[in-house]
Design a protein around this motif. Sequence first.
Motif, mmCIF file in Angstrom:
data_model
loop_
_atom_site.group_PDB
_atom_site.id
_atom_site.type_symbol
_atom_site.label_atom_id
_atom_site.label_comp_id
_atom_site.label_asym_id
_atom_site.label_seq_id
_atom_site.Cartn_x
_atom_site.Cartn_y
_atom_site.Cartn_z
ATOM 1 N N SER A 292 0.830 -1.201 0.000
ATOM 2 C CA SER A 292 0.000 0.000 0.000
ATOM 3 C C SER A 292 0.870 1.260 0.000
ATOM 4 O O SER A 292 0.485 2.281 -0.555
ATOM 5 C CB SER A 292 -0.968 -0.007 1.181
ATOM 6 N N LYS B 55 0.879 4.170 -2.815
ATOM 7 C CA LYS B 55 0.678 5.599 -2.515
ATOM 8 C C LYS B 55 1.837 6.441 -3.043
ATOM 9 O O LYS B 55 1.644 7.559 -3.526
ATOM 10 C CB LYS B 55 0.542 5.801 -1.005
ATOM 11 N N GLU C 299 1.268 6.713 -6.738
ATOM 12 C CA GLU C 299 0.146 7.626 -7.040
ATOM 13 C C GLU C 299 0.603 9.073 -6.949
ATOM 14 O O GLU C 299 0.251 9.904 -7.786
ATOM 15 C CB GLU C 299 -1.004 7.403 -6.047
ATOM 16 N N VAL D 52 4.304 10.377 2.073
ATOM 17 C CA VAL D 52 4.122 8.922 2.125
ATOM 18 C C VAL D 52 5.299 8.277 2.875
ATOM 19 O O VAL D 52 5.118 7.380 3.689
ATOM 20 C CB VAL D 52 3.984 8.325 0.699
#
Length: 469
Positions: free
Chosen positions: A344, A348, A351, A365
């Motif tokens: 995850s 992130k 992204e 992040v």
Amino acid sequence: MLKLYNTLTKKVEEFIPIDPNEVKFYVCGPTVYDYFHIGNARSFIMADMVRRYLEYKGYKVKFVMNLTDVDDKIIKKSLEEKREAKDVSTDYINAFFEDITKLKIKKATVYPKATEHMHEMIDMIKKLVDKNYAYNIDGNVFYDVKRFSEYGKLSGKNTEELEVGARIDANEEKKDPLDFALWKKAKEGEPFWDSPWGKGRPGWHVECSAMSCKHLGETFDIHAGGNDLIFPHHENEIAQSEAANQKPFVKYWLHFGFLNINEEKMSKSLGNFFTARDVLKKYSAEAIRMFFAQAYYRGPLNFSDDLLTAAEKGLEKINNLVDKVNSEIKKNNSGIKPEFEFNSYYKKFEEAMDDDFNTSQAVAVIFDFVKDVNRVVAPLDNVDVSFYNDVKTFLTKTAENVLGIVDFNKTTTGDDKLTNDLIELLIRLRTEAKQNKNYQLSDSIRDRLKELGVILQDSKEGTTYKIGK
Ligand SMILES: [Zn+2]
């Protein structure tokens, strides 16, 4: 899906390279007549992060940065210092490489020099003359801006507006004030090259057109540079390349914001600048990169000691974990492997970077990741080394390899504090031995440390060391 803001279309677009196997990327490099300032460093570092992220995504990147080693400013400096222009540019090329290495900027695939591409530049000017996009007046060749109907498409300026306020200097012979020099006739005492128009040297704009074409082809993917280069430099590059080759020049134009100081643009001409070299004496490369990464690359950014100190403080949190990871990996313990959703965080991070290189979000992040890792291991007595290996892999791939704000080889573990202090002590003794001209002793300290796997590196700033390798 990677999206980026394209200055040419003024839109955020999906990034699709022309050749899916290799991204072709050009960045305007320095004019080597002085040390580069921290505002230039912002462009070089942000271009470096973009390039590293493309590599993270699996692209092969051909990265080209030119070195302008013939220019009015270099000639001026050589006259002031009564040295050959070549010696001035050689010195500052060496200084440029020293500084970008310290800033952890990855080497370009090619660093073409203007003086080594005279043939290509003359060829391009010839093409423009043949196609009537350029004219020669007594050994000076100018680009005929009015002939290129799309002039202004990058900067959004139109030629009528530009015409207002433009004027021809008394000593210039060009037909129109917007026309710019492709070839400059040599004046007494200046370096020159032979050309069909007589002895002279190329203008700055034609350099980038000719060298990008030679190394990346007539049409390539990304052309980047500081905001201040949009007009006239990049506008002129488009006019030259597209007129000469009759093909689109660049697919995506990427521009980096100004670095301001006290809300004023930092620049050499305004005299309010710091060299990257000076800033590196006070702050680590990681802190400088962190400072830039925490701002949106296109926007302006104010340079201040407070912000750099804050960047350094933020880095401490990450480096504390890096230290812990290094020391845990060395211990090689087996134990509990905590539940942790590594994927995850990768997602992130991607992204954030896919969203027009939102490096400040990417840094956020990393901070979340560090906080969550610390939270997960805090209550555990025995954490399996494989967990720390995964932590290291994440931070290496993202914070180290893309953003360049972490260096797993540089930070030291708390456990090794005594070792470090002892090495520092030996370095000081060696420096004293050198000062006392006891070279036998200083060499012996260096060689015996090397046998123990401690490599000393001398530089003007002093001696540093590296363990292993
Ligand atoms: Zn350029």
